[in-house]
Scaffold this motif. Structure first.
Motif, mmCIF file in Angstrom:
data_model
loop_
_atom_site.group_PDB
_atom_site.id
_atom_site.type_symbol
_atom_site.label_atom_id
_atom_site.label_comp_id
_atom_site.label_asym_id
_atom_site.label_seq_id
_atom_site.Cartn_x
_atom_site.Cartn_y
_atom_site.Cartn_z
ATOM 1 N N LEU A 431 28.537 -67.205 47.606
ATOM 2 C CA LEU A 431 27.273 -67.462 48.280
ATOM 3 C C LEU A 431 26.646 -66.115 48.607
ATOM 4 C CD1 LEU A 431 26.623 -69.985 51.140
ATOM 5 C CD2 LEU A 431 25.976 -67.607 51.457
ATOM 6 N N LEU A 432 25.350 -65.962 48.355
ATOM 7 C CA LEU A 432 24.652 -64.689 48.522
ATOM 8 C C LEU A 432 23.947 -64.662 49.872
ATOM 9 C CD1 LEU A 432 22.991 -64.541 44.968
ATOM 10 C CD2 LEU A 432 25.320 -63.879 45.619
ATOM 11 N N PRO A 433 24.441 -63.861 50.837
ATOM 12 C CA PRO A 433 23.864 -63.909 52.187
ATOM 13 C C PRO A 433 23.005 -62.688 52.527
ATOM 14 C CG PRO A 433 26.089 -63.041 52.310
ATOM 15 C CD PRO A 433 25.758 -63.187 50.841
ATOM 16 N N PHE A 434 21.848 -62.946 53.088
ATOM 17 C CA PHE A 434 21.118 -61.956 53.877
ATOM 18 C C PHE A 434 21.099 -62.515 55.292
ATOM 19 C CE2 PHE A 434 18.700 -60.816 49.803
ATOM 20 C CZ PHE A 434 19.506 -59.719 49.547
ATOM 21 N N SER A 435 22.152 -62.229 56.040
ATOM 22 C CA SER A 435 22.430 -62.946 57.288
ATOM 23 C C SER A 435 21.969 -62.163 58.511
ATOM 24 C CB SER A 435 23.936 -63.218 57.395
ATOM 25 O OG SER A 435 24.629 -62.027 57.724
ATOM 26 N N HIS A 436 22.249 -62.739 59.684
ATOM 27 C CA HIS A 436 21.880 -62.119 60.954
ATOM 28 C C HIS A 436 22.532 -60.756 61.123
ATOM 29 C CE1 HIS A 436 25.745 -64.060 61.783
ATOM 30 N NE2 HIS A 436 25.906 -63.185 62.743
ATOM 31 N N ASP A 437 23.733 -60.575 60.584
ATOM 32 C CA ASP A 437 24.446 -59.310 60.752
ATOM 33 C C ASP A 437 23.720 -58.142 60.102
ATOM 34 O OD1 ASP A 437 26.666 -59.837 62.343
ATOM 35 O OD2 ASP A 437 27.789 -60.686 60.672
ATOM 36 N N GLU A 438 22.810 -58.418 59.163
ATOM 37 C CA GLU A 438 22.133 -57.340 58.441
ATOM 38 C C GLU A 438 20.814 -56.931 59.077
ATOM 39 O OE1 GLU A 438 24.336 -56.249 56.553
ATOM 40 O OE2 GLU A 438 25.426 -58.107 56.908
ATOM 41 N N VAL A 439 20.418 -57.587 60.174
ATOM 42 C CA VAL A 439 19.126 -57.259 60.792
ATOM 43 C C VAL A 439 19.297 -56.987 62.286
ATOM 44 C CG1 VAL A 439 17.735 -58.464 59.080
ATOM 45 C CG2 VAL A 439 18.625 -59.746 61.019
ATOM 46 N N VAL A 440 20.428 -56.372 62.654
ATOM 47 C CA VAL A 440 20.712 -56.038 64.058
ATOM 48 C C VAL A 440 21.395 -54.673 64.111
ATOM 49 C CG1 VAL A 440 20.910 -58.397 64.926
ATOM 50 C CG2 VAL A 440 22.901 -57.310 63.897
ATOM 51 N N HIS A 441 21.561 -54.167 65.329
ATOM 52 C CA HIS A 441 22.366 -52.970 65.597
ATOM 53 C C HIS A 441 21.907 -51.746 64.803
ATOM 54 C CE1 HIS A 441 24.738 -55.642 67.918
ATOM 55 N NE2 HIS A 441 25.502 -56.109 66.950
ATOM 56 N N GLY A 442 20.593 -51.584 64.683
ATOM 57 C CA GLY A 442 20.064 -50.401 64.011
ATOM 58 C C GLY A 442 20.059 -50.450 62.508
ATOM 59 N N LYS A 443 20.422 -51.594 61.916
ATOM 60 C CA LYS A 443 20.417 -51.711 60.455
ATOM 61 C C LYS A 443 19.016 -51.929 59.897
ATOM 62 C CE LYS A 443 25.070 -53.726 60.273
ATOM 63 N NZ LYS A 443 25.867 -54.912 59.866
ATOM 64 N N LYS A 444 18.044 -52.210 60.756
ATOM 65 C CA LYS A 444 16.651 -52.493 60.417
ATOM 66 C C LYS A 444 16.488 -53.910 59.875
ATOM 67 C CE LYS A 444 15.414 -47.702 59.247
ATOM 68 N NZ LYS A 444 14.783 -46.832 58.216
#
Length: 637
Positions: A431-444
Motif C-alpha cells: 500500500l502506497l502511503p502519504f500519511s500523517h507522519d509525513e506532514v508533521v515535526h518539521g517534515k513540511k
C-alpha cells in the motif's frame, strides 16, 4: 451470583486457552439474572488480595460491592442489581504490599471524557444497524484485486466547530466546545468522501487516550472508543452511514504498546500483568506477548471492532516494534534465547492475530505499518509469513518524497529513487502511503516539500499524486493533502479549508477528484497490482531528461500508458514506443484543464521502432507534466 457452567469453563480457560471473544465475558455487562436487571462485572487481576467495584451508583464507597474471586487464575466477578446505563465506575484493588489503587476497566466499552478517567456502563447492542446490504456484499470482497483509495483522517482536526480555539487549555473545556461529534461529522464527511471518490477512510486511533497530542497512539482504553466525539452509538452511526454510502472503514490500532497512565494497564494488579519492556523514546510499555491472557485480550480486541462496530479492516501500527525486542532501534539492549533481537513472542502474536481475523473475516484488510525489511509480511502464515494482506510501502514513500524535494536539475542523478521500487514491487502486497507522519515535526506539508516557484510546487505535486495513483499498490493520503495545504498538520487546528477560495488550491482539489475517479473506473490501475503482467516499463532509463514512462495493464486491449516529466523542460514532439498499432487517446494531462479531455483527442501510431516496440506515437509534453494515454478499443472488444 451463580455463573453458568459454560461461563465458568471459559473463564477457567482464559489463562491458557485461545479465548478470542473475551469481551463477551469480561468487563461490565448489562444482563438479567434471577429475574433481576443489573450489571455483571468480571475482571482479571490474579495478584490482587481483594477487589471492589466503586462508582456513581454506590457513592464511590469501596466497602459496599466487594467482588468474589472465582478461581485460582485470578478472575473476579460480581453482579450488582438495578444499575442503569451511564453509571460511572472503577475497580479498587488491594495489592500484595497492602497498598490500594483505582483502575479503569480494561474491558470498559465507554469512558468518561478526559481528563476524567472513570469507565462508563453502556449496552453496545442497542444500536439499530442499517448496513446489511453492504455487509452481505463484502463477504465476497477481495482487497488485492479491488480499488482501495484511502482517506486517512484525524477526526478531531478534520473540521471543528466555529469559533473554536484549540490552543486553549484543552483539559479545562470538554469536547462539545471543540469537536463535532461522530454523528455530526458523518453528515459532513461522507458527502465529501463521495464527492472526492475515496472508497475507504482510515481513522487515527479512536481507542480511549488521555492526551490529545498523542493523536490516539498512546492508549488507555482498548475497548472504549474515545468519548471526545460522543457515545459508542454515535460512532456506530458514522460507520453505518459510511457503509450505506459504500465506503469502507479501517481502524488504526496500536497493539504493540500502551501508555503509563496510572488508571490504565500499567502494573494493573501491582505486578507487570500486561507489561513488557519499556520503550526508550515513547514513554510506553510494550505488551508482554508471552502471556496467553495478553494475546487473548488483544486478539479479542481486534475481533471486537469487527463484531460490534462492523469495521472493514485494521491498520496495525508499529509492527516493527512488535517484531523486534529493541523496537527496531539501533541498540541491542535485549536479546532472545538465540542471542538476537527478534521478539519471538511478538512474531507468534502477529501470526495468531491474522490467522484468527481471516478465519472469521475473510474480507478484512489487515495492513502492517512495518518499516524494516522483514520478509514475508504479507505471505500466509502457513507459508511462514506474518499473514497480513497489505503492507505500507515505506521505502517507496521515503524515496519518492526525497526525489520530489530535489531541485529538478539534480533529479537526473537520483533517477533510481523512482525506478527502484519496481525491483521489489511484488515481494509484498504493498500500500502506497502519504500519511500523517509525513506532514508533521518539521517534515513540511506535501506541497511545501516541492521546490521552485509557487506554480512549480503545484505542478510537481500533481505529478507526484499521478505517480502514486498509477504505481502498483493500493493508495492512502492524509487529509489536507488533497487541498495542497502549505502548513503542516496540527492536531489542534482544522484543515485550512479556506484555501479552496484560491484558484490554485481549488484547481488542485479538482485534479485530485479527477484522478481518484479515474482510479476507481480503470481496472488497469488496480486489478493486477500484485502481478508481473500488470506493469511494464516503457523507458526506465531516461535519467538525462528525468522522464519516466510505463504501462499499467488490465489486458492487451485495456491498458494505460503513463508519462511523467519531472523537469521544467518541455518538448513539442516527444516520441514514445507503444505495444500495439492503432489510435491512442490522450486521457489526462496534469498541466491543462479540464484534466480529462471533454474533446477527445487521438494520436495514430507510426511504424517507427522505439523503446523495444515496433510502433510509436508522438505527443507534446510540457515541463513538469504528467500524461495518461489509452488505446482506442477495437470494435470486437
Amino acid at each position: 451470583m451463580i455463573l453458568e457452567k459454560s461461563v465458568v469453563e471459559y473463564l477457567d480457560n482464559y489463562h491458557i486457552g485461545k479465548c478470542y471473544n473475551s469481551y463477551e465475558y469480561f468487563g461490565a455487562h448489562m444482563i438479567h439474572a434471577k429475574e433481576r436487571k443489573g450489571v455483571r462485572f468480571t475482571l482479571w487481576a490474579p495478584n490482587a488480595l481483594a477487589v471492589s467495584v466503586v462508582g456513581s451508583f454506590n457513592e464511590w464507597d469501596d466497602n459496599i460491592h466487594q467482588m468474589e474471586r472465582l478461581n485460582d487464575n485470578g478472575i473476579w466477578h460480581l453482579f450488582i442489581p438495578s444499575i442503569k446505563e451511564g453509571e460511572q465506575y472503577k475497580y479498587k484493588l488491594i495489592l500484595p504490599d497492602g497498598r490500594h489503587i483505582y483502575k479503569a476497566d480494561p474491558y470498559a466499552f465507554h469512558s468518561e471524557v478526559r481528563p476524567g478517567t472513570s469507565s462508563i456502563i453502556v449496552d453496545l447492542n442497542q444500536y439499530n444497524w442499517n448496513d446489511s446490504s453492504f455487509l452481505q456484499t463484502r463477504q465476497a470482497y477481495n482487497p488485492l484485486t479491488s480499488p482501495i483509495n484511502i482517506y486517512e483522517i484525524h477526526l478531531g482536526s478534520w473540521n471543528v466547530k466555529e469559533n473554536s480555539t484549540l490552543e486553549d487549555d484543552i483539559y479545562k473545556s470538554l469536547h462539545p466546545k471543540y469537536f463535532y461529534s461522530y454523528r455530526e461529522i458523518a453528515d459532513q464527511l461522507i458527502p465529501y468522501l463521495k464527492e472526492m471518490h475515496y472508497n475507504f477512510i482510515e481513522i487515527l486511533p479512536l481507542m480511549e487516550h488521555p492526551f490529545d497530542g498523542s493523536w490516539g497512539y498512546q492508549v488507555t482504553g482498548y475497548y472504549s472508543m474515545t468519548s471526545r466525539y460522543g457515545t459508542p452509538q454515535d460512532l456506530m452511526y458514522l460507520i453505518d452511514t459510511c457503509h450505506q454510502a459504500n465506503i469502507g472503514v479501517i481502524f488504526d490500532w496500536v497493539p504493540g504498546h500502551f501508555c503509563r497512565d496510572e488508571h490504565g494497564l500499567l502494573y494493573f494488579d501491582g505486578t507487570p500483568l500486561y507489561d513488557g519492556i519499556d520503550h526508550p523514546n515513547w514513554g510506553t510499555k510494550k505488551f508482554n506477548f508471552y502471556r496467553s491472557e495478553v494475546r487473548n485480550f488483544l486478539i479479542s480486541n481486534a475481533s471486537f471492532y469487527f463484531e460490534k462496530y462492523h469495521i472493514d479492516g485494521i491498520r496495525v501500527d508499529g509492527v516493527t516494534s512488535i517484531l523486534q525486542m529493541n523496537f527496531g532501534l539501533d541498540n541491542e539492549t535485549y536479546v532472545n534465547e538465540y542471542g538476537n533481537g527478534e521478539d519471538l513472542h511478538g512474531v507468534a502474536f502477529l501470526k495468531e492475530l491474522n490467522t484468527e481475523v481471516f478465519k472469521k473475516y475473510p474480507y478484512a484488510i489487515m495492513a502492517a505499518e512495518e518499516s524494516s525489511s522483514w520478509p514475508l509480511v504479507t505471505a500466509p502464515v502457513e507459508d511462514s509469513g506474518l499473514g497480513f494482506n497489505l503492507k505500507w510501502k515505506m521505502g517507496w514513500m521515503n524515496d519518492t518524497l526525497q526525489y520530489i524535494s530535489m531541485d529538478p536539475l539534480f533529479r537526473k542523478g537520483s533517477h533510481d529513487l523512482i525506478t527502484f521500487s519496481m525491483h521489489y514491487a511484488n515481494s509484498e502486497n504493498f500500500l502506497l502511503p502519504f500519511s500523517h507522519d509525513e506532514v508533521v515535526h518539521g517534515k513540511k506539508s506535501m506541497i511545501d516539500k516541492c521546490p521552485g516557484s509557487y506554480e512549480d510546487k503545484f505542478l510537481t505535486l500533481k505529478l507526484t499524486m499521478l505517480y502514486q495513483i498509477t504505481h502498483p499498490g493500493k493508495k492512502l493520503n492524509f487529509m489536507g493533502n488533497e487541498i495542497a495545504q502549505f502548513i503542516e498538520w496540527r492536531y489542534y487546528e482544522p484543515i485550512e479549508w479556506f484555501l479552496l477560495e484560491y484558484d490554485a488550491h481549488q484547481r488542485f482539489h479538482h485534479f485530485i477528484k479527477t484522478i481518484n475517479k479515474l482510479y476507481l473506473q480503470e481496472k488497469a490501475l488496480y486489478e493486477k497490482d500484485y502481478c508481473d503482467e500488470g506493469f511494464q516499463w516503457i523507458d526506465a532509463d531516461n535519467c538525462s531528461q528525468s522522464i519516466f514512462s510505463y504501462i499499467r495493464y488490465y489486458n492487451k486491449e485495456d491498458f494505460i500508458i503513463v508519462i511523467l516529466n519531472f523537469t521544467p523542460v518541455g518538448y513539442d514532439e516527444f516520441r514514445i514506443g507503444v505495444p500495439y498499432e492503432g489510435e491512442y487517446r490522450i486521457l489526462l494531462e496534469t498541466k491543462h484543464e479540464p484534466f480529462r479531455k471533454t474533446k477527445i483527442k487521438y494520436v495514430k501510431t507510426e511504424e517507427v521502432p522505439m523503446h523495444n516496440f515496433e510502433q510509436s506515437i508522438t505527443i507534446s509534453l510540457d515541463g513538469l507534466q504528467g500524461v495518461l494515454i489509452k488505446k482506442k478499443r477495437t470494435k470486437k472488444s
